[in-house]
Design a protein around this motif. Sequence first.
Motif, short mmCIF file in Angstrom:
data_model
loop_
_atom_site.label_atom_id
_atom_site.label_comp_id
_atom_site.label_asym_id
_atom_site.label_seq_id
_atom_site.Cartn_x
_atom_site.Cartn_y
_atom_site.Cartn_z
N ASP A 1 46.55 23.36 -24.00
CA ASP A 1 45.50 22.49 -23.44
C ASP A 1 46.11 21.50 -22.46
OD1 ASP A 1 43.21 21.10 -22.92
OD2 ASP A 1 43.03 20.22 -24.93
N ILE A 2 45.72 21.62 -21.20
CA ILE A 2 46.24 20.73 -20.16
C ILE A 2 45.34 19.52 -19.92
CG2 ILE A 2 47.53 22.53 -18.97
CD1 ILE A 2 45.17 22.75 -16.99
N LYS A 3 44.20 19.47 -20.57
CA LYS A 3 43.25 18.38 -20.30
C LYS A 3 43.85 16.99 -20.54
CE LYS A 3 39.88 20.38 -22.73
NZ LYS A 3 40.31 21.82 -22.80
N PRO A 4 44.74 16.81 -21.55
CA PRO A 4 45.32 15.48 -21.72
C PRO A 4 46.07 14.96 -20.50
CG PRO A 4 45.62 16.76 -23.71
CD PRO A 4 45.08 17.71 -22.68
N ALA A 5 46.61 15.85 -19.67
CA ALA A 5 47.29 15.40 -18.45
C ALA A 5 46.32 14.69 -17.51
CB ALA A 5 47.93 16.59 -17.73
N PHE A 6 45.05 15.03 -17.61
CA PHE A 6 44.03 14.42 -16.78
C PHE A 6 43.40 13.21 -17.47
CE2 PHE A 6 44.57 18.74 -15.49
CZ PHE A 6 44.39 18.76 -14.10
N THR A 7 43.09 13.35 -18.76
CA THR A 7 42.41 12.26 -19.46
C THR A 7 43.29 11.02 -19.56
OG1 THR A 7 43.10 13.18 -21.60
CG2 THR A 7 40.94 13.81 -20.78
N GLN A 8 44.60 11.21 -19.72
CA GLN A 8 45.46 10.04 -19.86
C GLN A 8 45.57 9.24 -18.57
OE1 GLN A 8 49.13 11.88 -21.13
NE2 GLN A 8 49.95 12.05 -19.07
N ARG A 9 45.17 9.87 -17.45
CA ARG A 9 45.18 9.18 -16.16
C ARG A 9 43.77 8.81 -15.70
NH1 ARG A 9 49.25 13.01 -16.18
NH2 ARG A 9 51.28 12.24 -15.44
N ASP B 1 39.98 13.02 -15.51
CA ASP B 1 38.98 13.97 -16.01
C ASP B 1 37.59 13.64 -15.51
OD1 ASP B 1 39.51 11.67 -17.75
OD2 ASP B 1 37.90 12.47 -19.00
N THR B 2 37.36 12.39 -15.08
CA THR B 2 36.05 12.01 -14.56
C THR B 2 35.75 12.69 -13.23
OG1 THR B 2 37.00 10.05 -13.46
CG2 THR B 2 36.16 9.76 -15.70
N HIS B 3 36.79 13.23 -12.58
CA HIS B 3 36.60 13.92 -11.29
C HIS B 3 36.50 15.43 -11.47
CE1 HIS B 3 37.70 10.00 -9.91
NE2 HIS B 3 38.99 10.15 -10.13
N VAL B 4 36.63 15.93 -12.71
CA VAL B 4 36.65 17.37 -12.97
C VAL B 4 35.42 17.77 -13.77
CG1 VAL B 4 37.95 19.28 -13.99
CG2 VAL B 4 39.17 17.36 -12.94
N ASP B 5 34.65 18.71 -13.23
CA ASP B 5 33.44 19.17 -13.91
C ASP B 5 33.75 20.21 -14.99
OD1 ASP B 5 31.19 17.86 -12.31
OD2 ASP B 5 32.39 18.79 -10.72
N GLU B 6 34.73 21.07 -14.72
CA GLU B 6 35.03 22.15 -15.66
C GLU B 6 36.52 22.45 -15.69
OE1 GLU B 6 33.11 23.78 -17.75
OE2 GLU B 6 31.16 23.04 -17.12
N PHE B 7 37.04 22.69 -16.89
CA PHE B 7 38.38 23.23 -17.07
C PHE B 7 38.22 24.66 -17.57
CE2 PHE B 7 39.13 18.69 -17.40
CZ PHE B 7 40.36 18.52 -16.76
N VAL B 8 38.76 25.61 -16.83
CA VAL B 8 38.69 27.02 -17.22
C VAL B 8 40.12 27.49 -17.47
CG1 VAL B 8 37.92 29.33 -16.57
CG2 VAL B 8 36.61 27.32 -15.84
#
Length: 229
Positions: free
Chosen positions: A137-145, A148-155
């Motif tokens: 899961d790479i989403k934490p790389a975005f959420t910690q910064r 993730d508010t700029h990303v609609d979908e992670f595929v």
Amino acid sequence: MTTIRAVLFDFSGTLFRLEQDETWLTDLTDHDGERLDLEAQTELMRRMTAPVGQVVDLDAEHLHAWHNRDRDPVLHRKVYLEVLRQSGVPRPEQAVALYDRLIDPSQWTPYPDAEAALKGAAGKGLKVGVLSNIAFDIKPAFTQRGWDTHVDEFVLSYEVGAVKPELEIFRTAVQRLGVRAEETLMVGDSEEADGGARALGCEFALVDPLPTAERPDALLGALRAHGLL
């Protein structure tokens, strides 16, 4: 000309890069107990991050794991521990420690313009997706910064059961974004994997997976070249 309404970004080598951290490798020793030299360390990192192509000779069991590594976290771990073993890290405890760091999204370095590219695309009203062949899961790389508010979908391949350049993963991404393929730009560092989006009808922009310090604005350049900024 069809208007671009969505942008898909690859993760590794595109938005983020797994950069060599000397502290990860200083304690690694080879079969003779000697520390890995700089050349060996660099080659080790290359093998662990190559987007396509088999990096070491594998038996049938590990070859199956290699071909399916981005669909199944168990197979991913299995084959990359074998890659590490064949790349001069024979001690299992060292290989496991290094592997665990490599799949920790907090250890990955963003490209200098990654935030601006994500924020800029979203700010223009474009749908934004991150599409990656990955087994963690790479989403934490975005959420910690807060990105993730700029990303609609992670595929992510391991979640959807398909890998680039298979059309199914691109089809899943554009469907989730609610756009047509012809209205979508795929940005990635692999002509083979990411460029497969063109077979579905997407536009494609290639960026070079250089070290982050050597590639300050390629993402913004790709968006500008398509009139998106």
